[in-house]
Design an enzyme around this catalytic site. Sequence first.
Site, PDB file in Angstrom:
ATOM      1  N   ASP A   1      12.412  -2.881 -22.425  1.00 31.16           N
ATOM      2  CA  ASP A   1      13.031  -2.392 -23.653  1.00 31.16           C
ATOM      3  C   ASP A   1      14.148  -3.360 -24.009  1.00 31.16           C
ATOM      4  O   ASP A   1      14.975  -3.694 -23.153  1.00 31.16           O
ATOM      5  CB  ASP A   1      13.597  -0.983 -23.442  1.00 31.16           C
ATOM      6  CG  ASP A   1      13.954  -0.289 -24.750  1.00 31.16           C
ATOM      7  OD1 ASP A   1      14.511  -0.969 -25.641  1.00 31.16           O
ATOM      8  OD2 ASP A   1      13.700   0.919 -24.869  1.00 31.16           O
ATOM      9  N   ASP A   2      14.171  -3.842 -25.247  1.00 33.16           N
ATOM     10  CA  ASP A   2      15.161  -4.866 -25.601  1.00 33.16           C
ATOM     11  C   ASP A   2      16.502  -4.286 -26.042  1.00 33.16           C
ATOM     12  O   ASP A   2      17.425  -5.033 -26.376  1.00 33.16           O
ATOM     13  CB  ASP A   2      14.603  -5.795 -26.688  1.00 33.16           C
ATOM     14  CG  ASP A   2      14.278  -5.048 -27.980  1.00 33.16           C
ATOM     15  OD1 ASP A   2      14.271  -3.796 -27.944  1.00 33.16           O
ATOM     16  OD2 ASP A   2      14.038  -5.708 -29.002  1.00 33.16           O
TER      17      ASP A   2
ATOM     18  N   ASP B   1       8.510  -0.230 -24.317  1.00 32.64           N
ATOM     19  CA  ASP B   1       8.887   0.241 -25.647  1.00 32.64           C
ATOM     20  C   ASP B   1       8.033  -0.472 -26.693  1.00 32.64           C
ATOM     21  O   ASP B   1       7.850  -1.702 -26.636  1.00 32.64           O
ATOM     22  CB  ASP B   1      10.369  -0.039 -25.899  1.00 32.64           C
ATOM     23  CG  ASP B   1      10.807   0.462 -27.256  1.00 32.64           C
ATOM     24  OD1 ASP B   1      10.628   1.667 -27.514  1.00 32.64           O
ATOM     25  OD2 ASP B   1      11.295  -0.346 -28.058  1.00 32.64           O
TER      26      ASP B   1
ATOM     27  N   MET C   1       8.575  -0.519 -30.078  1.00 34.20           N
ATOM     28  CA  MET C   1       9.323  -1.078 -31.211  1.00 34.20           C
ATOM     29  C   MET C   1      10.273  -2.182 -30.758  1.00 34.20           C
ATOM     30  O   MET C   1      11.490  -2.036 -30.782  1.00 34.20           O
ATOM     31  CB  MET C   1      10.107   0.042 -31.909  1.00 34.20           C
ATOM     32  CG  MET C   1       9.258   1.248 -32.295  1.00 34.20           C
ATOM     33  SD  MET C   1       7.941   0.841 -33.464  1.00 34.20           S
ATOM     34  CE  MET C   1       8.908   0.524 -34.929  1.00 34.20           C
TER      35      MET C   1
ATOM     36  N   ASP D   1      -1.218  11.606  22.053  1.00 31.65           N
ATOM     37  CA  ASP D   1      -1.982  11.567  23.294  1.00 31.65           C
ATOM     38  C   ASP D   1      -2.234  12.988  23.778  1.00 31.65           C
ATOM     39  O   ASP D   1      -1.299  13.807  23.862  1.00 31.65           O
ATOM     40  CB  ASP D   1      -1.220  10.777  24.362  1.00 31.65           C
ATOM     41  CG  ASP D   1      -2.074  10.493  25.579  1.00 31.65           C
ATOM     42  OD1 ASP D   1      -2.868   9.541  25.521  1.00 31.65           O
ATOM     43  OD2 ASP D   1      -1.951  11.226  26.585  1.00 31.65           O
TER      44      ASP D   1
ATOM     45  N   ASN E   1     -11.443  16.331  32.078  1.00 34.27           N
ATOM     46  CA  ASN E   1     -12.669  15.583  32.358  1.00 34.27           C
ATOM     47  C   ASN E   1     -13.151  15.817  33.788  1.00 34.27           C
ATOM     48  O   ASN E   1     -14.338  15.998  34.052  1.00 34.27           O
ATOM     49  CB  ASN E   1     -12.440  14.086  32.134  1.00 34.27           C
ATOM     50  CG  ASN E   1     -12.786  13.650  30.720  1.00 34.27           C
ATOM     51  OD1 ASN E   1     -13.575  14.292  30.035  1.00 34.27           O
ATOM     52  ND2 ASN E   1     -12.198  12.551  30.281  1.00 34.27           N
TER      53      ASN E   1
ATOM     54  N   ASP F   1     -15.837  14.728  25.731  1.00 32.32           N
ATOM     55  CA  ASP F   1     -16.249  14.134  24.456  1.00 32.32           C
ATOM     56  C   ASP F   1     -16.282  15.175  23.344  1.00 32.32           C
ATOM     57  O   ASP F   1     -15.921  14.896  22.193  1.00 32.32           O
ATOM     58  CB  ASP F   1     -17.633  13.493  24.598  1.00 32.32           C
ATOM     59  CG  ASP F   1     -17.599  12.194  25.395  1.00 32.32           C
ATOM     60  OD1 ASP F   1     -16.483  11.714  25.679  1.00 32.32           O
ATOM     61  OD2 ASP F   1     -18.677  11.682  25.741  1.00 32.32           O
TER      62      ASP F   1
ATOM     63  N   GLU G   1      -8.084   9.142  25.145  1.00 33.01           N
ATOM     64  CA  GLU G   1      -7.573  10.338  24.475  1.00 33.01           C
ATOM     65  C   GLU G   1      -6.348  10.027  23.617  1.00 33.01           C
ATOM     66  O   GLU G   1      -5.588  10.916  23.251  1.00 33.01           O
ATOM     67  CB  GLU G   1      -7.213  11.421  25.497  1.00 33.01           C
ATOM     68  CG  GLU G   1      -6.069  11.080  26.430  1.00 33.01           C
ATOM     69  CD  GLU G   1      -6.485  10.323  27.691  1.00 33.01           C
ATOM     70  OE1 GLU G   1      -5.763  10.397  28.688  1.00 33.01           O
ATOM     71  OE2 GLU G   1      -7.542   9.658  27.672  1.00 33.01           O
TER      72      GLU G   1
END
Length: 471
Positions: free
Chosen positions: A9-10, A53, A55, A338, A346, A355, A381
């Site tokens: 925007d100027d 802008d 304009m 973890d 297991n 699994d 894991e």
Amino acid sequence: MSGRVLLIDDIAANRAMIRAKLASAYYDVLTADTAEEAVDIVRTDHPSVVLIDIMMPTVDAFDLCRRLKSDPQTALTPIIMMTSVEDGPDRIRALEAGADDFLVKPIHELALFARVRNLMRMKFVIDELQLRAETTRELGLEPDETTLTNIDLTPAHSVLIVPPDRETGTRWSALIRDNLSVQTLIAIDEQEVARRVADDIPDAFLIHETPQHGGGLRSDGLRIISTIARRQPTRHSAILMAMADVNMRQAAKGLDLGAWDYLVAPHDPTEMTVRLRTQLRRKLYSDRLRSNLRDGLRMAAIDPLTGLYNRRYADHHLKNMLAQAEAEGTDLAVLILDLDRFKTLNDRYGHEAGDRVLHQVARRLQENVRGVDVVVRLGGEEFCVALPGADRAGAMEVAERIRVAVSGTAYDIGQGRTVRCSMSIGVAVAQRGEDTVESLMRQADLALYRAKDAGRDCIRTAWDAEAPPTA
């Protein structure tokens, strides 16, 4: 959601006013006075949204918009055009030049924030998909080249219309078919929407905020939008909300509930088709990125047991994620997770049971993060979750949600048996410009050790005051 906004925007007073509004919501605001400066900033600083802008005597705003949208480097950056006059032809011209929205000064704060927030969220998703595609290239896989400009709409694509009444629905349907060459369907209420979606998932929805129900009653369009946006089958479909009147509070609510865009009454036919075309192309582009990603990663970067990304993919992708976070001035959080006493499980029940647990844990992790988050099985894991845009508070919220999800329900290990598992989690958040992927992972890993030392089934962070555990 933090991010950068480029303001072009100027007039200094205008810049100061809009900058103050955005800064109050914790956005970083960049400014440009010329078209060349604006293009350079978009290419190098990667703002999340650009405000232009119209304009300006020194800048052709429409030409600048076309330049940004035609350049592959900047085409996906959302653009909002601003003007001090409500001019229908200018709004259409802006949208046809590629602008994502059009706001009238004085800028309504609710409309500005809702628009910026929504466009950032959508860009965030596409950026992440592109980043993942880049990682597949680095892994030696070449996905199909896809851009927004080579997306063609055909009768194979569809729009489901939820109109204020059947007469309007018929008129909108003909308009969309004639201008976009896509298939159209009409659903007059929530029940009919559900039936249509059960038959086939549309690419886009056009939903009036108060669709007519049986007996002349009115349905709640916002509830329909919310349902579509959060449900798995339809959450990637584009949603355009048609407003009954100029109500920025209602429009903001619709965007926050999941609408991609909105159309203010009276519903200009050209604007409707331009906005729908833009959202359909964005949706189809995202679909192609996801498809390319699935095909490539299935070959080289997916863990076959859990369906999660593997360590090889994570090593490449986290570097890209960290570089992007630094370039955009956003956060990146990493969780290392973890399963507790998994070896005992297991040993007692066998590796097949283990699994089965790992597979179910992977599902729970995916169900408790966003689509842009990356979930990885590092090995055994141990897992990793990367959260782009998450600060410390956000990372802790996700970590706790995951911890509860993992330990909350027993796991089916076959033969009518179930077991319970818990998970320890270490959390780290990148310090902008200071961290590497290796240091970030190391910080999260050390935090994980502290969680194990603290009794397991808990969370520790890299910013905890506790010292690292000794060997």
